[in-house]
Write a protein that holds these residues in place. Structure first.
Motif, PDB file in Angstrom:
ATOM      1  N   VAL A   1       0.820  -1.222   0.000  1.00 53.52           N
ATOM      2  CA  VAL A   1       0.000   0.000   0.000  1.00 53.52           C
ATOM      3  C   VAL A   1       0.853   1.272   0.000  1.00 53.52           C
ATOM      4  CG1 VAL A   1      -1.993  -1.120   1.061  1.00 53.52           C
ATOM      5  CG2 VAL A   1      -0.301  -0.007   2.516  1.00 53.52           C
TER       6      VAL A   1
ATOM      7  N   ILE B   1      -1.977  -6.395   4.478  1.00 52.84           N
ATOM      8  CA  ILE B   1      -1.033  -5.308   4.234  1.00 52.84           C
ATOM      9  C   ILE B   1       0.351  -5.910   4.431  1.00 52.84           C
ATOM     10  CG2 ILE B   1      -0.257  -3.022   4.932  1.00 52.84           C
ATOM     11  CD1 ILE B   1      -3.229  -2.683   5.989  1.00 52.84           C
TER      12      ILE B   1
ATOM     13  N   LYS C   1      -7.819   1.137   6.656  1.00 55.52           N
ATOM     14  CA  LYS C   1      -8.248  -0.098   5.992  1.00 55.52           C
ATOM     15  C   LYS C   1      -9.274  -0.825   6.857  1.00 55.52           C
ATOM     16  CE  LYS C   1      -5.322   0.461   2.618  1.00 55.52           C
ATOM     17  NZ  LYS C   1      -5.783   1.000   1.359  1.00 55.52           N
TER      18      LYS C   1
ATOM     19  N   ASP D   1      -2.871   5.790   6.039  1.00 54.32           N
ATOM     20  CA  ASP D   1      -3.727   5.055   5.093  1.00 54.32           C
ATOM     21  C   ASP D   1      -3.969   3.625   5.577  1.00 54.32           C
ATOM     22  OD1 ASP D   1      -3.909   7.270   3.452  1.00 54.32           O
ATOM     23  OD2 ASP D   1      -2.435   6.540   1.983  1.00 54.32           O
TER      24      ASP D   1
END
Length: 182
Positions: free
Chosen positions: A28, A172, A156, A152
């Motif tokens: 990500v 992730i 999620k 970020d």
């Protein structure tokens, strides 16, 4: 005024790490942490051992709690626990605080149980600091680039997976870790 200047110098000295830098690449985005070998020598040596042996590659951020922290380094994307070196001594009394963007060692209720798992504070979490009444969680560095990626990650969606809570639905994954500045 002099007291304020001295206080700001003390705060700056807690934040000025100038140690090794480690770049994390994830699915990500990327971020870089700078370590404090002076105030957390045992913890940084331990962390760099996992960086240098490559065992953070393929591990995931397995615990994500918005407004608190993101935790990783201990499991693969199938939620298998990764092998660890022996636990290290807790260095939470080193004067470094669990401030926003700092990286600290995760541990069990035993203060000297940290191995490979780390967490990054999304906000100031002073209740995790060492004090006269609690052992605390050892801060050993800070995110110096890409903190937006950490923010970020915190956005999620998560779910429970067996006994684990706050697990991102889409893994992730840490895809590469590089020691930039030894």
């Amino acid at each position: 005024m002099i007291r304020a200047f001295i206080a700001s110098l003390a705060l700056f000295s807690c934040l000025a790490f100038a140690g090794p830098e480690v770049k994390f690449e994830t699915n990500v985005g990327n971020f870089t942490v700078e370590l404090n070998t002076e105030k957390a020598p045992i913890t940084t040596k331990n962390f760099l051992r996992y960086v240098n042996d490559g065992s953070y590659v393929g591990s995931i951020f397995h615990r994500v709690i918005p407004g608190f922290m993101v935790q990783g380094g201990g499991f693969d994307k199938e939620m298998n626990r990764l092998n660890s070196y022996p636990p290290i001594k807790n260095e939470a009394s080193n004067g470094l605080k669990n401030l926003k963007a700092t990286i600290a060692m995760a541990r069990t209720s035993d203060p000297n149980s940290a191995t490979r798992q780390f967490f990054i504070n999304l906000v100031n979490n002073d209740f995790l600091d060492h004090s006269a009444t609690q052992d605390g969680y050892a801060v050993f560095g800070k995110v110096v680039k890409g903190f937006n990626v950490i923010e970020d990650i915190a956005k999620k969606p998560t779910h429970s997976l067996g006994q684990m809570r706050n697990v991102p639905i889409q893994p992730i994954v840490i895809t590469n870790v590089t020691l930039l500045k030894p």
